[in-house]
Scaffold this motif. Structure first.
Motif, PDB file in Angstrom:
ATOM      1  N   PRO A   1      -0.307   4.034  -2.524  1.00  0.00           N
ATOM      2  CA  PRO A   1       0.806   4.128  -1.571  1.00  0.00           C
ATOM      3  C   PRO A   1       0.465   3.288  -0.333  1.00  0.00           C
ATOM      4  CG  PRO A   1       0.165   6.302  -2.373  1.00  0.00           C
ATOM      5  CD  PRO A   1      -0.891   5.344  -2.839  1.00  0.00           C
ATOM      6  N   LEU A   2       1.404   2.479   0.135  1.00  0.00           N
ATOM      7  CA  LEU A   2       1.137   1.505   1.191  1.00  0.00           C
ATOM      8  C   LEU A   2       2.040   1.749   2.397  1.00  0.00           C
ATOM      9  CD1 LEU A   2       1.321  -1.623  -1.155  1.00  0.00           C
ATOM     10  CD2 LEU A   2      -0.789  -0.547  -0.300  1.00  0.00           C
ATOM     11  N   PRO A   3       1.503   1.454   3.604  1.00  0.00           N
ATOM     12  CA  PRO A   3       2.396   1.454   4.764  1.00  0.00           C
ATOM     13  C   PRO A   3       3.491   0.395   4.555  1.00  0.00           C
ATOM     14  CG  PRO A   3       0.107   0.988   5.411  1.00  0.00           C
ATOM     15  CD  PRO A   3       0.135   1.079   3.924  1.00  0.00           C
ATOM     16  N   SER A   4       4.616   0.562   5.229  1.00  0.00           N
ATOM     17  CA  SER A   4       5.781  -0.278   4.918  1.00  0.00           C
ATOM     18  C   SER A   4       5.501  -1.777   5.044  1.00  0.00           C
ATOM     19  CB  SER A   4       6.966   0.118   5.788  1.00  0.00           C
ATOM     20  OG  SER A   4       6.654  -0.062   7.141  1.00  0.00           O
ATOM     21  N   GLU A   5       4.670  -2.164   6.047  1.00  0.00           N
ATOM     22  CA  GLU A   5       4.421  -3.609   6.224  1.00  0.00           C
ATOM     23  C   GLU A   5       3.679  -4.169   5.013  1.00  0.00           C
ATOM     24  OE1 GLU A   5       2.130  -1.591   8.693  1.00  0.00           O
ATOM     25  OE2 GLU A   5       4.143  -0.745   8.710  1.00  0.00           O
ATOM     26  N   GLU A   6       2.715  -3.388   4.484  1.00  0.00           N
ATOM     27  CA  GLU A   6       1.964  -3.865   3.316  1.00  0.00           C
ATOM     28  C   GLU A   6       2.823  -3.886   2.068  1.00  0.00           C
ATOM     29  OE1 GLU A   6      -2.005  -2.201   2.752  1.00  0.00           O
ATOM     30  OE2 GLU A   6      -2.083  -1.871   4.921  1.00  0.00           O
ATOM     31  N   ALA A   7       3.703  -2.906   1.955  1.00  0.00           N
ATOM     32  CA  ALA A   7       4.616  -2.895   0.809  1.00  0.00           C
ATOM     33  C   ALA A   7       5.556  -4.097   0.887  1.00  0.00           C
ATOM     34  CB  ALA A   7       5.406  -1.592   0.775  1.00  0.00           C
ATOM     35  N   SER A   8       5.951  -4.465   2.096  1.00  0.00           N
ATOM     36  CA  SER A   8       6.812  -5.644   2.282  1.00  0.00           C
ATOM     37  C   SER A   8       6.085  -6.909   1.842  1.00  0.00           C
ATOM     38  CB  SER A   8       7.222  -5.803   3.749  1.00  0.00           C
ATOM     39  OG  SER A   8       7.867  -4.652   4.209  1.00  0.00           O
ATOM     40  N   THR A   9       4.811  -7.007   2.197  1.00  0.00           N
ATOM     41  CA  THR A   9       4.009  -8.170   1.801  1.00  0.00           C
ATOM     42  C   THR A   9       3.945  -8.269   0.284  1.00  0.00           C
ATOM     43  OG1 THR A   9       2.650  -7.747   3.747  1.00  0.00           O
ATOM     44  CG2 THR A   9       1.762  -9.294   2.117  1.00  0.00           C
ATOM     45  N   LEU A  10       3.723  -7.128  -0.347  1.00  0.00           N
ATOM     46  CA  LEU A  10       3.650  -7.094  -1.806  1.00  0.00           C
ATOM     47  C   LEU A  10       4.965  -7.569  -2.431  1.00  0.00           C
ATOM     48  CD1 LEU A  10       1.953  -4.490  -3.920  1.00  0.00           C
ATOM     49  CD2 LEU A  10       4.388  -4.633  -4.244  1.00  0.00           C
ATOM     50  N   LEU A  11       6.071  -7.163  -1.829  1.00  0.00           N
ATOM     51  CA  LEU A  11       7.374  -7.565  -2.358  1.00  0.00           C
ATOM     52  C   LEU A  11       7.603  -9.057  -2.200  1.00  0.00           C
ATOM     53  CD1 LEU A  11       9.916  -4.817  -1.303  1.00  0.00           C
ATOM     54  CD2 LEU A  11       9.111  -5.412  -3.580  1.00  0.00           C
TER      55      LEU A  11
END
Ligand code: C2E
Ligand code: CA
Ligand code: CA
Ligand code: CA
Length: 281
Positions: free
Chosen positions: A265-275
């Motif tokens: 589970p990632l903080p939103s900024e890291e999840a955005s990077t992944l996307l």
């Protein structure tokens, strides 16, 4: 501070043991946390086993405690559930997750449609305002209802099958999708699956864990996949940690997977990077 409520009352109980005192303090801290906005939502990708693409995220709450740092939900959800604070906290998670899903959608409007899954606790599920809260979160975020998945555990669904059918119907009428979480850990009579308007089964991690080593677990998961497909449901495998588990699940025809093998589970900024990285996981 409020003077009423079970938790505050218990503070004056003379024979209270230490763990209860700890829970009490946490109850007080939690109430403050709701007011001060100390909760964070982390997002764990859900991956299509067919394409390797991120097809959704599960929203998982964390508490950023001013002294203890990031606290895992297992440590505070039970207290939040007992005190009823889970209701305002869960409402906030729902709103935040819908806003985030809409923001990701706006970033790439022509991108593949992704869903956002949000956990509902027993208290939330039984709360009379649930459908209204969900409708408001959708309206205020502008998220398409079909992109929201509400996860309800097997034990909550089975608790009172008659009122459950009513509540699930109300939610379905909003256009959201429903998932049965931690599937396999409860005692559901499988025939209920036919009566509940659910879209996904999430196979509990405890079964996924064993599929490489225990033939019994493999048979069980494979059976769940076949059953779910026969009923027109999608299957999500939780807690996939190894390449071997992934290969086995793919062989069984499991639709989606989630687990440390892909991402935590990632903080939103890291999840955005992944996307933004577009490449399949
Ligand atoms: P859950 O709904 O079954 O969520 C999956 C849990 O498994 C998450 O733990 C996730 O971090 C963990 N997990 C995912 N992949 C792996 C893996 O490969 N290996 C291992 N060992 N673990 C993995 P987390 O975030 O600590 O949440 C625990 C539970 O707390 C959740 O279980 C859910 O029941 C509850 N929870 C979390 N967020 C919320 C929320 O916003 N509302 C409610 N009501 N409950 C929540
Ligand atoms: Ca879940
Ligand atoms: Ca689960
Ligand atoms: Ca679980």
């Amino acid at each position: 501070a409020k003077k009423k409520g079970k938790a505050n009352h218990e503070v004056f109980e003379p024979r209270m043991d230490a763990p209860a005192l700890g829970r009490l303090r946490m109850g007080t801290d939690l109430r403050r946390a709701v007011e001060r906005g100390e909760f964070r939502v982390h997002y764990q990708p859900e991956v299509s086993l067919e394409t390797g693409e991120v097809v959704g995220f599960e929203a998982l709450v964390r508490w950023e405690h001013p002294e203890h740092g990031l606290v895992a939900p297992a440590r505070f959800i039970p207290v939040a559930e007992e005190t009823g604070l889970i209701v305002p906290m869960g409402r906030w998670v729902l709103e935040e997750a819908c806003r985030q899903a809409r923001a990701w959608q706006d970033l790439r409007p022509d991108g593949p449609p992704r869903v956002m899954s949000v956990n509902l606790s027993a208290r939330q599920f039984e709360h009379p305002d649930l459908a209204r809260d969900v409708a408001r979160a959708l309206r205020e975020s502008g998220l398409e209802p079909g992109r929201l998945v509400l996860e309800i555990t097997e034990s909550v669904v089975m608790n009172d099958a008659r009122s459950t059918v009513g509540t699930l119907g109300e939610l379905k009428a909003l256009g959201v999708r429903l998932a049965i979480d931690d599937f396999g850990t409860g005692y559901s009579s499988l025939s209920y699956l036919r009566r509940f308007p659910v879209d996904y089964l999430k196979v509990d991690r405890s079964f996924v864990d064993g599929i490489g080593e225990d033939p019994g677990d493999a048979v069980l998961v494979s059976g769940i996949v076949d059953l779910a497909h026969a009923l027109g449901l999608n299957v999500v495998a939780e807690g996939v940690e190894t390449q071997e588990q992934l290969a086995l699940l793919r062989g069984m025809g499991c639709d989606l997977a989630q687990g440390y093998h892909f991402a935590r589970p990632l903080p939103s900024e890291e999840a955005s990077t992944l996307l933004a990285r577009a490449r399949p996981l």
